[in-house]
Design an enzyme around this catalytic site. Structure first.
Site, PDB file in Angstrom:
ATOM      1  N   THR A   1     -33.742  37.875  74.927  1.00  0.00           N
ATOM      2  CA  THR A   1     -33.091  37.022  74.347  1.00  0.00           C
ATOM      3  C   THR A   1     -32.347  36.383  75.366  1.00  0.00           C
ATOM      4  O   THR A   1     -32.520  36.320  76.727  1.00  0.00           O
ATOM      5  CB  THR A   1     -31.871  37.722  73.508  1.00  0.00           C
ATOM      6  OG1 THR A   1     -31.274  36.846  72.561  1.00  0.00           O
ATOM      7  CG2 THR A   1     -31.167  38.850  74.141  1.00  0.00           C
TER       8      THR A   1
ATOM      9  N   ASP B   1     -39.684  34.038  66.640  1.00  0.00           N
ATOM     10  CA  ASP B   1     -38.328  33.458  66.024  1.00  0.00           C
ATOM     11  C   ASP B   1     -38.607  32.404  65.082  1.00  0.00           C
ATOM     12  O   ASP B   1     -38.156  32.360  63.852  1.00  0.00           O
ATOM     13  CB  ASP B   1     -37.687  32.618  67.166  1.00  0.00           C
ATOM     14  CG  ASP B   1     -36.740  33.334  67.988  1.00  0.00           C
ATOM     15  OD1 ASP B   1     -36.429  34.536  67.740  1.00  0.00           O
ATOM     16  OD2 ASP B   1     -36.193  33.150  69.054  1.00  0.00           O
TER      17      ASP B   1
ATOM     18  N   MET C   1     -28.542  29.324  61.778  1.00  0.00           N
ATOM     19  CA  MET C   1     -29.043  30.475  62.453  1.00  0.00           C
ATOM     20  C   MET C   1     -27.928  31.450  63.149  1.00  0.00           C
ATOM     21  O   MET C   1     -28.383  32.788  63.603  1.00  0.00           O
ATOM     22  CB  MET C   1     -29.732  29.901  63.897  1.00  0.00           C
ATOM     23  CG  MET C   1     -31.166  29.131  63.402  1.00  0.00           C
ATOM     24  SD  MET C   1     -32.188  28.990  64.772  1.00  0.00           S
ATOM     25  CE  MET C   1     -33.399  27.858  63.997  1.00  0.00           C
TER      26      MET C   1
ATOM     27  N   LYS D   1     -35.220  33.403  77.837  1.00  0.00           N
ATOM     28  CA  LYS D   1     -36.669  33.105  77.012  1.00  0.00           C
ATOM     29  C   LYS D   1     -37.698  32.257  77.735  1.00  0.00           C
ATOM     30  O   LYS D   1     -39.043  32.501  77.621  1.00  0.00           O
ATOM     31  CB  LYS D   1     -36.119  32.557  75.658  1.00  0.00           C
ATOM     32  CG  LYS D   1     -35.755  33.529  74.702  1.00  0.00           C
ATOM     33  CD  LYS D   1     -35.500  33.102  73.288  1.00  0.00           C
ATOM     34  CE  LYS D   1     -34.631  34.063  72.635  1.00  0.00           C
ATOM     35  NZ  LYS D   1     -34.617  33.489  71.131  1.00  0.00           N
TER      36      LYS D   1
ATOM     37  N   GLY E   1     -28.136  33.535  59.779  1.00  0.00           N
ATOM     38  CA  GLY E   1     -29.419  33.831  60.455  1.00  0.00           C
ATOM     39  C   GLY E   1     -29.788  35.341  60.484  1.00  0.00           C
ATOM     40  O   GLY E   1     -30.581  35.659  61.318  1.00  0.00           O
TER      41      GLY E   1
ATOM     42  N   SER F   1     -26.165  43.098  70.964  1.00  0.00           N
ATOM     43  CA  SER F   1     -27.289  43.191  70.347  1.00  0.00           C
ATOM     44  C   SER F   1     -27.466  44.015  69.207  1.00  0.00           C
ATOM     45  O   SER F   1     -27.306  45.368  69.396  1.00  0.00           O
ATOM     46  CB  SER F   1     -28.388  43.345  71.329  1.00  0.00           C
ATOM     47  OG  SER F   1     -29.840  43.281  70.653  1.00  0.00           O
TER      48      SER F   1
HETATM   49  P1  NDP Z   1     -29.603  26.240  73.530  1.00  0.00           P
HETATM   50  O1  NDP Z   1     -28.472  26.389  74.639  1.00  0.00           O
HETATM   51  O2  NDP Z   1     -31.094  26.267  73.970  1.00  0.00           O
HETATM   52  O3  NDP Z   1     -29.458  24.928  72.542  1.00  0.00           O
HETATM   53  C1  NDP Z   1     -28.299  24.609  72.154  1.00  0.00           C
HETATM   54  C2  NDP Z   1     -28.345  23.374  71.287  1.00  0.00           C
HETATM   55  O4  NDP Z   1     -27.031  23.215  70.865  1.00  0.00           O
HETATM   56  C3  NDP Z   1     -28.583  22.195  72.145  1.00  0.00           C
HETATM   57  O5  NDP Z   1     -29.273  21.128  71.245  1.00  0.00           O
HETATM   58  C4  NDP Z   1     -27.034  21.572  72.036  1.00  0.00           C
HETATM   59  O6  NDP Z   1     -27.057  19.958  72.068  1.00  0.00           O
HETATM   60  C5  NDP Z   1     -26.515  21.985  70.839  1.00  0.00           C
HETATM   61  N1  NDP Z   1     -25.005  21.694  70.937  1.00  0.00           N
HETATM   62  C6  NDP Z   1     -24.284  22.889  71.603  1.00  0.00           C
HETATM   63  N2  NDP Z   1     -23.128  22.809  71.320  1.00  0.00           N
HETATM   64  C7  NDP Z   1     -22.826  21.641  70.184  1.00  0.00           C
HETATM   65  C8  NDP Z   1     -21.912  20.940  69.671  1.00  0.00           C
HETATM   66  N3  NDP Z   1     -20.615  21.115  69.739  1.00  0.00           N
HETATM   67  N4  NDP Z   1     -22.300  19.970  68.565  1.00  0.00           N
HETATM   68  C9  NDP Z   1     -23.544  19.645  68.400  1.00  0.00           C
HETATM   69  N5  NDP Z   1     -24.596  20.326  68.978  1.00  0.00           N
HETATM   70  C10 NDP Z   1     -24.357  21.208  69.896  1.00  0.00           C
HETATM   71  O7  NDP Z   1     -29.419  27.348  72.285  1.00  0.00           O
HETATM   72  P2  NDP Z   1     -30.539  28.120  71.585  1.00  0.00           P
HETATM   73  O8  NDP Z   1     -31.401  27.091  70.969  1.00  0.00           O
HETATM   74  O9  NDP Z   1     -30.934  29.381  72.319  1.00  0.00           O
HETATM   75  O10 NDP Z   1     -29.635  28.846  70.135  1.00  0.00           O
HETATM   76  C11 NDP Z   1     -28.920  28.013  69.412  1.00  0.00           C
HETATM   77  C12 NDP Z   1     -28.311  28.881  68.346  1.00  0.00           C
HETATM   78  O11 NDP Z   1     -29.219  29.516  67.578  1.00  0.00           O
HETATM   79  C13 NDP Z   1     -27.290  29.893  68.882  1.00  0.00           C
HETATM   80  O12 NDP Z   1     -26.171  29.998  68.004  1.00  0.00           O
HETATM   81  C14 NDP Z   1     -28.077  31.258  68.630  1.00  0.00           C
HETATM   82  O13 NDP Z   1     -27.457  32.366  68.743  1.00  0.00           O
HETATM   83  C15 NDP Z   1     -28.940  31.154  67.591  1.00  0.00           C
HETATM   84  N6  NDP Z   1     -29.984  31.787  67.451  1.00  0.00           N
HETATM   85  C16 NDP Z   1     -30.203  32.557  66.243  1.00  0.00           C
HETATM   86  C17 NDP Z   1     -31.457  33.474  66.313  1.00  0.00           C
HETATM   87  C18 NDP Z   1     -31.523  34.275  64.927  1.00  0.00           C
HETATM   88  O14 NDP Z   1     -32.595  35.265  65.018  1.00  0.00           O
HETATM   89  N7  NDP Z   1     -30.690  34.155  64.022  1.00  0.00           N
HETATM   90  C19 NDP Z   1     -32.794  33.180  67.089  1.00  0.00           C
HETATM   91  C20 NDP Z   1     -32.283  32.272  68.171  1.00  0.00           C
HETATM   92  C21 NDP Z   1     -31.251  31.602  68.384  1.00  0.00           C
HETATM   93  P3  NDP Z   1     -27.193  19.218  73.543  1.00  0.00           P
HETATM   94  O15 NDP Z   1     -28.887  19.274  73.680  1.00  0.00           O
HETATM   95  O16 NDP Z   1     -26.640  17.731  73.464  1.00  0.00           O
HETATM   96  O17 NDP Z   1     -26.505  20.116  74.418  1.00  0.00           O
END
Ligand code: NDP
Length: 289
Positions: free
Chosen positions: A62, A102, A235, A66, A257, A15
């Site tokens: 994180t 966020d 992101m 969450k 991000g 982090s």
């Molecule tokens: P979640 O696990 O809640 O959601 C994951 C999402 O990604 C789902 O919609 C999933 O689809 C999709 N997914 C996963 N693998 C694939 C793939 N190979 N191809 C297409 N879609 C895919 O994760 P979060 O929403 O918590 O986080 C998502 C990203 O955002 C992470 O990389 C995290 O690091 C980043 N992030 C960055 C922040 C910042 O401050 N910069 C803040 C918060 C998050 P499905 O529903 O079909 O499984």
């Protein structure tokens, strides 16, 4: 006693939040400590309670806690309710206030640091997990002409925009959007969702809120997706991603991000301390390594 803050996650060693908040504190002359705490996967609530009992004033949360932070808050901000997730906890005499910074972090990075005007724009948001959910309302509040949410599991994206499952704030923002856009090219502002095969037309902003970049994957995007001058926003931060490489090859401007990370931290710092830190020097500090 020095005011204590922390970020809870699992894993947490990577982090950057302690460094960001230390920089904010130094810059604004605030006296506080901010530490990273590894909470056991089955012991988040107990870890937070322990920190609070020891005098902790607030905490960031994180992956993967969450939703649990949302559940343990006894008061929620509207944006936390809309997101269904909490990344910022404030401990006070009335209990635990849960907020989600966020979304405002993303919007502040886009509008402030990257100079992007969102009103009237077509936005494609990839993903339907916690990160995507947290940014829907703040993006809608900027009155884009369209927000299309696309997800590998299309049903999850559709669920996110189904009227029955939308929090009141989503409906209000959607309604406000439709009520306030003047007739003309902005008329018919829409919030819609589907799978990657449903993507059509060109977008001014494409946001990757999926976890695909973590695995080095590229979601199945069609060629010709980016409008002239479009921005591709991943992101994820810290390394080039297949999505940004694809966007670059399609002629789009690219951003990672890191700015969102610093901006969400600044919004949390403001909640806790009532002081708004300057983010640009901290983003530059982190980019320098
Ligand atoms: P979640 O696990 O809640 O959601 C994951 C999402 O990604 C789902 O919609 C999933 O689809 C999709 N997914 C996963 N693998 C694939 C793939 N190979 N191809 C297409 N879609 C895919 O994760 P979060 O929403 O918590 O986080 C998502 C990203 O955002 C992470 O990389 C995290 O690091 C980043 N992030 C960055 C922040 C910042 O401050 N910069 C803040 C918060 C998050 P499905 O529903 O079909 O499984």
């Amino acid at each position: 006693m020095t005011d204590r803050y922390a970020v809870f996650g699992n894993p947490i060693a990577h982090s950057k939040s302690p460094r960001i908040h230390a920089a904010f504190a130094e810059q604004t002359g605030q006296t506080l400590t901010y530490e990273a705490i590894l909470a056991p996967l089955d012991g988040f609530a107990a870890a937070v309670a322990g920190f609070r009992d020891e005098g902790g004033r607030g905490a960031n949360v994180t992956v993967p806690f969450k939703e649990q932070a949302f559940a343990l808050s006894n008061r929620l901000s509207e944006r936390a309710q809309a997101a269904g997730a909490v990344n910022t906890l404030t401990f006070d005499a009335e209990g635990v206030l849960g907020d989600n910074t966020d979304g405002i972090g993303l919007v502040n990075d886009l509008a402030g640091n990257l100079g992007l005007e969102l009103a009237g724009k077509r936005i494609l948001l990839m993903g339907a997990g916690g990160a995507a959910r947290g940014v829907v309302l703040p993006l809608l509040e900027k009155a884009p002409s369209e927000l299309f949410i696309v997800n590998r599991t299309a049903a999850k994206a559709r669920e996110l925009v189904a009227p029955a499952s939308l929090p009141a704030s989503f409906n209000r923002a959607g309604k406000a959007l439709k009520d306030t856009v003047p007739s003309g090219h902005n008329a018919g502002a829409t919030l819609a969702a589907g799978g990657y095969a449903d993507i059509s037309g060109r977008f001014d902003l494409v946001i990757n809120a999926t976890a695909a970049s973590l695995a080095g994957d590229l979601p199945p995007l069609p060629s010709g997706l980016f409008a002239d001058g479009a921005l591709a926003y991943d992101m994820m931060y810290g390394k080039d991603t297949p999505f940004l490489a694809f966007a670059r090859s399609e002629g789009a401007r690219c951003a990672d991000g890191l700015g969102m990370l610093v901006e969400q931290a600044a919004a949390a710092f403001f909640l806790w301390r009532g002081v708004r830190p300057a983010t640009a020097p901290v983003i530059a500090l982190l980019r320098a390594g």
